[in-house]
Design a protein around this motif. Structure first.
Motif, PDB file in Angstrom:
ATOM      1  N   ASP A 142       0.868   4.910  -7.845  1.00 45.00           N
ATOM      2  CA  ASP A 142       0.737   3.963  -6.756  1.00 45.00           C
ATOM      3  C   ASP A 142      -0.400   4.409  -5.847  1.00 45.00           C
ATOM      4  OD1 ASP A 142       2.852   2.760  -7.882  1.00 45.00           O
ATOM      5  OD2 ASP A 142       4.328   3.761  -6.629  1.00 45.00           O
ATOM      6  N   GLY A 143      -1.062   3.415  -5.267  1.00 43.64           N
ATOM      7  CA  GLY A 143      -2.221   3.781  -4.475  1.00 43.64           C
ATOM      8  C   GLY A 143      -2.212   3.146  -3.112  1.00 43.64           C
ATOM      9  N   GLU A 144      -3.156   3.561  -2.312  1.00 43.25           N
ATOM     10  CA  GLU A 144      -3.350   2.926  -1.009  1.00 43.25           C
ATOM     11  C   GLU A 144      -4.802   3.098  -0.612  1.00 43.25           C
ATOM     12  OE1 GLU A 144      -0.614   5.378   1.452  1.00 43.25           O
ATOM     13  OE2 GLU A 144      -2.465   6.044   2.425  1.00 43.25           O
ATOM     14  N   PHE A 145      -5.269   2.151   0.173  1.00 45.36           N
ATOM     15  CA  PHE A 145      -6.629   2.273   0.690  1.00 45.36           C
ATOM     16  C   PHE A 145      -6.686   1.552   2.020  1.00 45.36           C
ATOM     17  CE2 PHE A 145      -6.505  -1.678  -1.622  1.00 45.36           C
ATOM     18  CZ  PHE A 145      -7.280  -2.545  -0.881  1.00 45.36           C
ATOM     19  N   TYR A 146      -7.736   1.838   2.780  1.00 39.22           N
ATOM     20  CA  TYR A 146      -7.889   1.203   4.077  1.00 39.22           C
ATOM     21  C   TYR A 146      -8.822   0.005   3.938  1.00 39.22           C
ATOM     22  CZ  TYR A 146      -8.684   0.505   9.016  1.00 39.22           C
ATOM     23  OH  TYR A 146      -8.758  -0.058  10.268  1.00 39.22           O
ATOM     24  N   ASP A 147      -8.285  -1.179   4.202  1.00 35.26           N
ATOM     25  CA  ASP A 147      -9.070  -2.399   4.104  1.00 35.26           C
ATOM     26  C   ASP A 147      -9.787  -2.636   5.433  1.00 35.26           C
ATOM     27  OD1 ASP A 147     -10.063  -4.992   3.988  1.00 35.26           O
ATOM     28  OD2 ASP A 147      -8.467  -5.646   2.643  1.00 35.26           O
ATOM     29  N   GLU A 148     -11.117  -2.478   5.421  1.00 36.09           N
ATOM     30  CA  GLU A 148     -11.873  -2.575   6.672  1.00 36.09           C
ATOM     31  C   GLU A 148     -11.867  -3.968   7.273  1.00 36.09           C
ATOM     32  OE1 GLU A 148     -15.810  -1.057   6.676  1.00 36.09           O
ATOM     33  OE2 GLU A 148     -15.149   1.007   6.382  1.00 36.09           O
ATOM     34  N   GLN A 149     -11.865  -4.980   6.365  1.00 34.29           N
ATOM     35  CA  GLN A 149     -11.901  -6.353   6.889  1.00 34.29           C
ATOM     36  C   GLN A 149     -10.568  -6.738   7.511  1.00 34.29           C
ATOM     37  OE1 GLN A 149     -13.561  -7.695   3.231  1.00 34.29           O
ATOM     38  NE2 GLN A 149     -15.111  -8.901   4.272  1.00 34.29           N
ATOM     39  N   ALA A 150      -9.453  -6.299   6.870  1.00 33.11           N
ATOM     40  CA  ALA A 150      -8.134  -6.650   7.383  1.00 33.11           C
ATOM     41  C   ALA A 150      -7.655  -5.632   8.415  1.00 33.11           C
ATOM     42  CB  ALA A 150      -7.146  -6.738   6.229  1.00 33.11           C
ATOM     43  N   CYS A 151      -8.400  -4.534   8.569  1.00 27.54           N
ATOM     44  CA  CYS A 151      -8.055  -3.469   9.504  1.00 27.54           C
ATOM     45  C   CYS A 151      -6.651  -2.932   9.291  1.00 27.54           C
ATOM     46  CB  CYS A 151      -8.195  -3.933  10.966  1.00 27.54           C
ATOM     47  SG  CYS A 151      -9.882  -4.190  11.424  1.00 27.54           S
ATOM     48  N   LYS A 152      -6.286  -2.700   8.050  1.00 24.54           N
ATOM     49  CA  LYS A 152      -4.972  -2.097   7.802  1.00 24.54           C
ATOM     50  C   LYS A 152      -4.981  -1.340   6.482  1.00 24.54           C
ATOM     51  CE  LYS A 152      -3.166  -6.059   5.312  1.00 24.54           C
ATOM     52  NZ  LYS A 152      -2.187  -7.069   5.119  1.00 24.54           N
ATOM     53  N   THR A 153      -4.006  -0.465   6.330  1.00 30.19           N
ATOM     54  CA  THR A 153      -3.871   0.270   5.085  1.00 30.19           C
ATOM     55  C   THR A 153      -3.057  -0.569   4.110  1.00 30.19           C
ATOM     56  OG1 THR A 153      -3.953   2.343   6.261  1.00 30.19           O
ATOM     57  CG2 THR A 153      -3.045   2.415   4.056  1.00 30.19           C
ATOM     58  N   VAL A 154      -3.612  -0.776   2.927  1.00 28.01           N
ATOM     59  CA  VAL A 154      -2.918  -1.576   1.921  1.00 28.01           C
ATOM     60  C   VAL A 154      -2.295  -0.630   0.892  1.00 28.01           C
ATOM     61  CG1 VAL A 154      -3.189  -3.358   0.139  1.00 28.01           C
ATOM     62  CG2 VAL A 154      -4.585  -3.443   2.210  1.00 28.01           C
ATOM     63  N   ARG A 155      -0.995  -0.771   0.680  1.00 26.20           N
ATOM     64  CA  ARG A 155      -0.338   0.041  -0.360  1.00 26.20           C
ATOM     65  C   ARG A 155       0.014  -0.859  -1.532  1.00 26.20           C
ATOM     66  NH1 ARG A 155       1.712   2.351   4.268  1.00 26.20           N
ATOM     67  NH2 ARG A 155       1.228   4.573   4.394  1.00 26.20           N
ATOM     68  N   TYR A 156      -0.054  -0.305  -2.724  1.00 28.60           N
ATOM     69  CA  TYR A 156       0.287  -1.124  -3.886  1.00 28.60           C
ATOM     70  C   TYR A 156       0.925  -0.299  -4.982  1.00 28.60           C
ATOM     71  CZ  TYR A 156      -4.137   0.852  -5.547  1.00 28.60           C
ATOM     72  OH  TYR A 156      -5.126   1.721  -5.907  1.00 28.60           O
ATOM     73  N   LYS A 157       1.699  -0.993  -5.812  1.00 27.05           N
ATOM     74  CA  LYS A 157       2.349  -0.424  -6.988  1.00 27.05           C
ATOM     75  C   LYS A 157       1.563  -0.876  -8.214  1.00 27.05           C
ATOM     76  CE  LYS A 157       7.410  -0.618  -6.831  1.00 27.05           C
ATOM     77  NZ  LYS A 157       7.715   0.656  -6.378  1.00 27.05           N
ATOM     78  N   VAL A 158       1.390   0.006  -9.167  1.00 24.59           N
ATOM     79  CA  VAL A 158       0.709  -0.365 -10.400  1.00 24.59           C
ATOM     80  C   VAL A 158       1.737  -0.810 -11.424  1.00 24.59           C
ATOM     81  CG1 VAL A 158      -0.717   0.487 -12.295  1.00 24.59           C
ATOM     82  CG2 VAL A 158      -1.190   1.224  -9.967  1.00 24.59           C
ATOM     83  N   LYS A 159       1.534  -2.012 -11.962  1.00 27.24           N
ATOM     84  CA  LYS A 159       2.465  -2.537 -12.965  1.00 27.24           C
ATOM     85  C   LYS A 159       1.766  -2.744 -14.305  1.00 27.24           C
ATOM     86  CE  LYS A 159       5.422  -4.641  -9.565  1.00 27.24           C
ATOM     87  NZ  LYS A 159       5.435  -5.749  -8.610  1.00 27.24           N
ATOM     88  N   ASN A 160       2.556  -2.922 -15.354  1.00 25.37           N
ATOM     89  CA  ASN A 160       2.041  -3.254 -16.698  1.00 25.37           C
ATOM     90  C   ASN A 160       0.893  -2.367 -17.153  1.00 25.37           C
ATOM     91  OD1 ASN A 160       3.834  -5.523 -16.913  1.00 25.37           O
ATOM     92  ND2 ASN A 160       2.462  -6.594 -15.507  1.00 25.37           N
ATOM     93  N   LEU A 161       1.127  -1.075 -17.122  1.00 23.73           N
ATOM     94  CA  LEU A 161       0.084  -0.124 -17.507  1.00 23.73           C
ATOM     95  C   LEU A 161      -0.380  -0.332 -18.954  1.00 23.73           C
ATOM     96  CD1 LEU A 161      -1.558   2.278 -16.456  1.00 23.73           C
ATOM     97  CD2 LEU A 161       0.237   3.792 -17.291  1.00 23.73           C
ATOM     98  N   GLY A 162       0.556  -0.696 -19.832  1.00 22.97           N
ATOM     99  CA  GLY A 162       0.222  -0.893 -21.251  1.00 22.97           C
ATOM    100  C   GLY A 162      -0.813  -1.986 -21.449  1.00 22.97           C
ATOM    101  N   LEU A 163      -0.622  -3.113 -20.756  1.00 23.66           N
ATOM    102  CA  LEU A 163      -1.591  -4.214 -20.886  1.00 23.66           C
ATOM    103  C   LEU A 163      -2.932  -3.815 -20.295  1.00 23.66           C
ATOM    104  CD1 LEU A 163       0.559  -7.373 -20.083  1.00 23.66           C
ATOM    105  CD2 LEU A 163      -0.657  -6.889 -22.207  1.00 23.66           C
ATOM    106  N   GLY A 164      -2.888  -3.037 -19.227  1.00 26.17           N
ATOM    107  CA  GLY A 164      -4.116  -2.543 -18.617  1.00 26.17           C
ATOM    108  C   GLY A 164      -4.883  -1.651 -19.577  1.00 26.17           C
ATOM    109  N   ALA A 165      -4.145  -0.812 -20.308  1.00 27.76           N
ATOM    110  CA  ALA A 165      -4.780   0.081 -21.278  1.00 27.76           C
ATOM    111  C   ALA A 165      -5.431  -0.730 -22.398  1.00 27.76           C
ATOM    112  CB  ALA A 165      -3.735   1.039 -21.852  1.00 27.76           C
TER     113      ALA A 165
END
Lengths: 282, 84
Positions: A142-165
């Motif tokens: 899972d990752g997070e980054f700071y969105d400068e335009q939205a001025c907030k930290t966005v957190r996310y879950k990674v799904k469907n790793l197999g399809l991504g691969a």
């Protein structure tokens, strides 16, 4: 077919440099690697043989994506662990793609490139949407980054790793065959299927593009297909263009420009397929 | 203590800028220099994989160290394979 007149030896590098600046800035403005436009120009305008054109484009792609990648990872936009998993697949695909391409005739490369241009054109007509995927759990990806335009930290879950691969493997193979970065295949899958916010998806995809292009470029390089005289103008053009394009990005979110370019790509996709089928002597 | 992200960022930027500089010098001087520049460019992304691999190895994170090692192995295999 008419015979090409011998060109002034300085004409080709200068033409590549100037077109590279144009392609690099347009590419950066529209979130498209400069490789796609460059390779059309090399093959159709300058009559450079398809395999050499692919090799030149790959070198330019390494330079421009590594430069952008250096900024994204400094700003913590890149999901390093996810990139390391997916790049094992994309690099495998890239080596296989380069091999396949080198055993295929020029007309096959042109036909595949034509299909890729059509596909790119379709993705450009669609609107990109950015939905939040909910909050991150404890998974290590899972990752997070700071969105400068939205001025907030966005957190996310990674799904469907197999399809991504799987998508990464295909993107790598296409990249090795036709010399594009492959972001056009990975980014939509990472965004829509893996539920990664578009900015993190683009940064992570871009991060993998450098190593993907390098894995196939080394094979073209060893086979003597990288034109050493034309390398410098190709790389410089794309990089200078990308530098200006990134600065123009904030001002231009033009949908008209995007759709116009999508039509241009579809047009050249058709040309390349007709040329591959021997129906057109460009 | 240097962050792995900052280190990777530095490796990418330094590698690309020196590769481009050497390739451009080669354009005006000789194809041997241009060859070296293109080689530096191709090796740059792999340098950052090695950096990430060393970082994960130092953290005893074997999964990511192994992934980095696999990617390096593919490059080495690719560089020995020559067509035509």
């Amino acid at each position: 077919m008419k015979e090409m007149k011998a060109l002034d030896p300085n004409f080709v590098p200068i033409a590549i440099l100037l077109f590279g600046i144009f392609a690099g800035s347009l590419g950066a403005m529209l979130g498209l690697g400069g490789g796609v436009l460059m390779i059309i120009f090399l093959i159709l305008a300058l009559n450079i043989p398809a395999h050499q054109a692919v090799a030149l484009s790959l070198i330019a792609v390494i330079a421009s994506s590594s430069m952008a990648g250096s900024v994204y990872i400094k700003d913590r936009m890149t999901n390093l662990k996810l990139a390391m998993i997916l790049e094992a697949f994309t690099v495998s695909g890239a080596v296989a793609g380069a091999f396949l391409a080198l055993s295929l005739p020029v007309s096959a490369i042109q036909a595949i490139l034509g299909c890729v241009l059509f596909y790119t054109s379709i993705t450009m007509f669609k609107e990109r949407k950015d939905e939040c995927s909910g909050y991150a759990g404890n998974g290590s990806l899972d990752g997070e980054f700071y969105d400068e335009q939205a001025c907030k930290t966005v957190r996310y879950k990674v799904k469907n790793l197999g399809l991504g691969a799987l998508a990464s493997l295909i993107a790598g193979a296409v990249s090795g065959m036709v010399g594009i970065g492959g972001g056009v295949i990975k980014v939509p899958i990472m965004n829509i299927v893996m539920k990664i916010p578009i900015k993190a998806a683009a940064a992570t995809s871009n991060f993998m593009v450098g190593v993907t292009a390098a894995a196939s470029a080394v094979i073209y390089f060893q086979s003597g297909l990288v034109d050493l005289r034309l390398s410098a103008p190709t790389i410089l053009g794309i990089m200078v263009g990308a530098y200006f394009g990134t600065r123009l990005l904030a001002r231009s979110r033009s949908i008209v420009l995007r759709k116009a370019l999508a039509m241009v790509l579809a047009f050249f996709g058709t040309i390349l397929m007709l040329k591959a089928g021997g129906l057109l002597a460009w | 203590m240097v962050n792995v992200e900052d280190l990777i960022s530095w490796v990418l930027r330094t590698g690309v800028l020196s590769g481009v500089a050497i390739t451009t010098t080669g354009f005006f001087m000789s194809t041997e220099i241009a060859w070296l520049g293109v080689l530096v460019l191709i090796l740059t992304p792999f340098m950052r994989v090695i950096m990430a691999g060393i970082y994960f190895l130092s953290r005893k994170d074997m999964v990511y160290s192994a992934l980095a090692a696999y990617v390096i192995m593919i490059l080495v295999i690719g560089s020995f394979l020559r067509i035509i």
